[in-house]
Design a protein around this motif. Structure first.
Motif, PDB file in Angstrom:
ATOM      1  N   LEU A   1      20.102   9.866   0.896  1.00  0.00           N
ATOM      2  CA  LEU A   1      20.125  11.309   1.123  1.00  0.00           C
ATOM      3  C   LEU A   1      21.540  11.872   1.192  1.00  0.00           C
ATOM      4  N   ARG A   2      22.540  10.995   1.153  1.00  0.00           N
ATOM      5  CA  ARG A   2      23.917  11.493   1.093  1.00  0.00           C
ATOM      6  C   ARG A   2      24.231  12.092  -0.268  1.00  0.00           C
ATOM      7  N   VAL A   3      23.475  11.689  -1.282  1.00  0.00           N
ATOM      8  CA  VAL A   3      23.773  12.151  -2.638  1.00  0.00           C
ATOM      9  C   VAL A   3      22.615  12.889  -3.288  1.00  0.00           C
TER      10      VAL A   3
ATOM     11  N   VAL B   1      13.530  28.364  12.476  1.00  0.00           N
ATOM     12  CA  VAL B   1      14.913  28.227  12.899  1.00  0.00           C
ATOM     13  C   VAL B   1      15.812  28.260  11.671  1.00  0.00           C
ATOM     14  N   ARG B   2      17.083  28.562  11.862  1.00  0.00           N
ATOM     15  CA  ARG B   2      18.029  28.515  10.743  1.00  0.00           C
ATOM     16  C   ARG B   2      19.009  27.386  10.969  1.00  0.00           C
ATOM     17  N   LEU B   3      19.142  26.515   9.973  1.00  0.00           N
ATOM     18  CA  LEU B   3      20.107  25.424  10.031  1.00  0.00           C
ATOM     19  C   LEU B   3      21.461  25.942   9.569  1.00  0.00           C
ATOM     20  N   LEU B   4      22.494  25.644  10.331  1.00  0.00           N
ATOM     21  CA  LEU B   4      23.833  26.139   9.992  1.00  0.00           C
ATOM     22  C   LEU B   4      24.461  25.238   8.934  1.00  0.00           C
ATOM     23  N   PRO B   5      24.709  25.780   7.733  1.00  0.00           N
ATOM     24  CA  PRO B   5      25.143  24.956   6.600  1.00  0.00           C
ATOM     25  C   PRO B   5      26.422  24.154   6.857  1.00  0.00           C
ATOM     26  N   ASP B   6      27.368  24.722   7.594  1.00  0.00           N
ATOM     27  CA  ASP B   6      28.643  24.025   7.779  1.00  0.00           C
ATOM     28  C   ASP B   6      28.566  22.924   8.834  1.00  0.00           C
ATOM     29  N   THR B   7      27.378  22.701   9.403  1.00  0.00           N
ATOM     30  CA  THR B   7      27.219  21.635  10.397  1.00  0.00           C
ATOM     31  C   THR B   7      26.382  20.477   9.868  1.00  0.00           C
ATOM     32  N   VAL B   8      25.945  20.540   8.635  1.00  0.00           N
ATOM     33  CA  VAL B   8      25.049  19.522   8.081  1.00  0.00           C
ATOM     34  C   VAL B   8      25.754  18.168   7.996  1.00  0.00           C
ATOM     35  N   VAL B   9      25.073  17.139   8.506  1.00  0.00           N
ATOM     36  CA  VAL B   9      25.563  15.761   8.426  1.00  0.00           C
ATOM     37  C   VAL B   9      24.539  14.955   7.636  1.00  0.00           C
ATOM     38  N   ARG B  10      24.992  14.365   6.539  1.00  0.00           N
ATOM     39  CA  ARG B  10      24.085  13.626   5.669  1.00  0.00           C
ATOM     40  C   ARG B  10      24.332  12.133   5.794  1.00  0.00           C
TER      41      ARG B  10
ATOM     42  N   ARG C   1      22.309   8.062   4.953  1.00  0.00           N
ATOM     43  CA  ARG C   1      21.504   7.438   3.900  1.00  0.00           C
ATOM     44  C   ARG C   1      20.026   7.796   4.031  1.00  0.00           C
ATOM     45  N   ARG C   2      19.474   7.722   5.263  1.00  0.00           N
ATOM     46  CA  ARG C   2      18.044   7.976   5.447  1.00  0.00           C
ATOM     47  C   ARG C   2      17.749   9.277   6.166  1.00  0.00           C
ATOM     48  N   SER C   3      18.771  10.004   6.585  1.00  0.00           N
ATOM     49  CA  SER C   3      18.499  11.204   7.373  1.00  0.00           C
ATOM     50  C   SER C   3      19.545  12.281   7.125  1.00  0.00           C
ATOM     51  N   VAL C   4      19.162  13.505   7.486  1.00  0.00           N
ATOM     52  CA  VAL C   4      20.056  14.661   7.415  1.00  0.00           C
ATOM     53  C   VAL C   4      19.910  15.409   8.734  1.00  0.00           C
ATOM     54  N   GLY C   5      21.026  15.815   9.322  1.00  0.00           N
ATOM     55  CA  GLY C   5      20.969  16.558  10.571  1.00  0.00           C
ATOM     56  C   GLY C   5      21.801  17.818  10.493  1.00  0.00           C
ATOM     57  N   ALA C   6      21.480  18.782  11.345  1.00  0.00           N
ATOM     58  CA  ALA C   6      22.236  20.034  11.366  1.00  0.00           C
ATOM     59  C   ALA C   6      22.016  20.759  12.681  1.00  0.00           C
ATOM     60  N   ARG C   7      23.001  21.557  13.071  1.00  0.00           N
ATOM     61  CA  ARG C   7      22.877  22.433  14.231  1.00  0.00           C
ATOM     62  C   ARG C   7      22.097  23.670  13.818  1.00  0.00           C
ATOM     63  N   THR C   8      21.415  24.282  14.785  1.00  0.00           N
ATOM     64  CA  THR C   8      20.612  25.460  14.475  1.00  0.00           C
ATOM     65  C   THR C   8      21.201  26.712  15.109  1.00  0.00           C
ATOM     66  N   ASP C   9      20.637  27.847  14.721  1.00  0.00           N
ATOM     67  CA  ASP C   9      21.113  29.125  15.261  1.00  0.00           C
ATOM     68  C   ASP C   9      20.617  29.373  16.684  1.00  0.00           C
ATOM     69  N   ARG C  10      19.809  28.443  17.239  1.00  0.00           N
ATOM     70  CA  ARG C  10      19.429  28.582  18.652  1.00  0.00           C
ATOM     71  C   ARG C  10      20.027  27.448  19.491  1.00  0.00           C
TER      72      ARG C  10
ATOM     73  N   VAL D   1      18.624  19.531  14.713  1.00  0.00           N
ATOM     74  CA  VAL D   1      17.454  19.069  13.975  1.00  0.00           C
ATOM     75  C   VAL D   1      17.849  17.863  13.128  1.00  0.00           C
ATOM     76  N   ARG D   2      17.076  16.804  13.275  1.00  0.00           N
ATOM     77  CA  ARG D   2      17.292  15.595  12.473  1.00  0.00           C
ATOM     78  C   ARG D   2      16.087  15.399  11.562  1.00  0.00           C
ATOM     79  N   VAL D   3      16.342  15.286  10.267  1.00  0.00           N
ATOM     80  CA  VAL D   3      15.294  15.139   9.265  1.00  0.00           C
ATOM     81  C   VAL D   3      15.390  13.739   8.663  1.00  0.00           C
ATOM     82  N   GLU D   4      14.280  13.029   8.653  1.00  0.00           N
ATOM     83  CA  GLU D   4      14.286  11.681   8.076  1.00  0.00           C
ATOM     84  C   GLU D   4      13.207  11.538   7.023  1.00  0.00           C
ATOM     85  N   ARG D   5      13.514  10.794   5.998  1.00  0.00           N
ATOM     86  CA  ARG D   5      12.562  10.434   4.955  1.00  0.00           C
ATOM     87  C   ARG D   5      12.220   8.965   5.125  1.00  0.00           C
ATOM     88  N   ARG D   6      10.930   8.633   5.125  1.00  0.00           N
ATOM     89  CA  ARG D   6      10.539   7.232   5.263  1.00  0.00           C
ATOM     90  C   ARG D   6       9.358   6.926   4.354  1.00  0.00           C
TER      91      ARG D   6
END
Length: 285
Positions: A13-15, A31-40, A42-51, A55-60
């Motif tokens: 998921l980094r690429v 919620v809105r994920l703040l684009p400049d806080t996204v951390v990618r 290999r298996r997950s993506v995380g981001a800070r929100t406007d509240r 949020v951590r998103v994982e694909r499995r």
């Protein structure tokens, strides 16, 4: 935005593009994920929100989701005495185009930054209070009761896995039978703890595991820095001196020294030396 991450194969998921996935998360969690806080990763993506949450998103892959389900972060919310970000809610769905599940967990923000990457190359500045909080959390975790089974690296840990992992790298005349199983985080490394305030996060793989798995995992994450590895062994001495802790030391060393070992990994030699020492101790009874 076109997605290419819905195949039934492992992806990075980094690429890979994840725009549609993040859009769905925003709609579902409102919620809105703040684009400049996204951390990618290999298996997950995380981001800070406007509240002011995370949020951590994982694909499995479906075959990596056991009968116990896929709700480690949610289940960890009930653990008493363990420093972790409070869980807020989640959304889970199956990918329409392949044997894949997506999961997004929303938690409160971390109290500090991650200490480092999974494997550190320099000594982090950690006050004594930090080590006290680490010990308190790991001891509290081990005292819990759960029917969950840990899935380090998404593989369910069993006696068979422990034996095969150790025997595949360290043949010898010693028993690999684990005596005591206790709840463990199962992915304890320097990328999953914060400082200067201690907090332990990324709970998707926690569950029962051999005593000492977490301590051995953090030690392995520290091996490139001898002073730090020594501090981990000192702080978690009771784990490392136990028979199960010695088996877990060999278990984590088998991952460093096994068939996927990198010839330039600075942890190779210290892992080899420690493995030899532990094997002698196990053989001596």
């Amino acid at each position: 935005m076109t997605l290419s991450v819905s195949t039934g194969q492992a992806v990075d998921l980094r690429v890979q593009p994840v725009g549609e996935v993040l859009d769905r998360v925003e709609r579902s969690l409102q919620v809105r994920l703040l684009p400049d806080t996204v951390v990618r990763k290999r298996r997950s993506v995380g981001a800070r929100t406007d509240r002011d949450t995370w949020v951590r998103v994982e694909r499995r892959l479906l075959d990596k989701i056991t009968d116990q389900g896929w709700n480690g972060t949610e289940c960890a919310a009930r653990l008493a005495g363990v420093a972790q970000p409070a869980w807020q809610g989640c959304v889970v769905w199956r990918d329409a185009d392949g044997p894949v599940m997506w999961r997004a967990d929303e938690t409160e923000l971390l109290p500090g930054a991650p200490v480092g990457s999974a494997v550190v190359s320099e000594v982090p500045e950690l006050p004594d209070e930090w080590w006290e909080a680490l010990n308190a959390s790991l001891d509290a975790l081990a005292a819990q009761d759960t029917r969950r089974v840990a899935t380090p690296d998404t593989d369910t840990i069993t006696q068979e896995l422990v034996t095969e992992s150790i025997r595949g790298v360290f043949p010898g005349d010693f028993d690999t039978t684990v005596k005591r199983w206790v709840p463990a985080h199962a992915d304890l490394n320097w990328a999953n703890v914060t400082a200067p305030v201690f907090s332990l996060f990324d709970w998707e793989d926690w569950g029962d595991a051999p005593l000492g798995l977490d301590s051995a995992s953090l030690w392995a994450s520290s091996l490139a820095v001898p002073a730090l590895a020594g501090r981990v062994r000192q702080e978690r001495r009771s784990d490392f001196e136990s028979r199960d802790g010695k088996l877990m030391t060999l278990f984590v060393c088998s991952k460093i020294l096994g068939p996927y070992a990198h010839p330039e990994d600075p942890r190779l030699e210290p892992a080899r030396r420690m493995a030899e020492q532990v094997i002698e101790e196990l053989q001596a009874g």
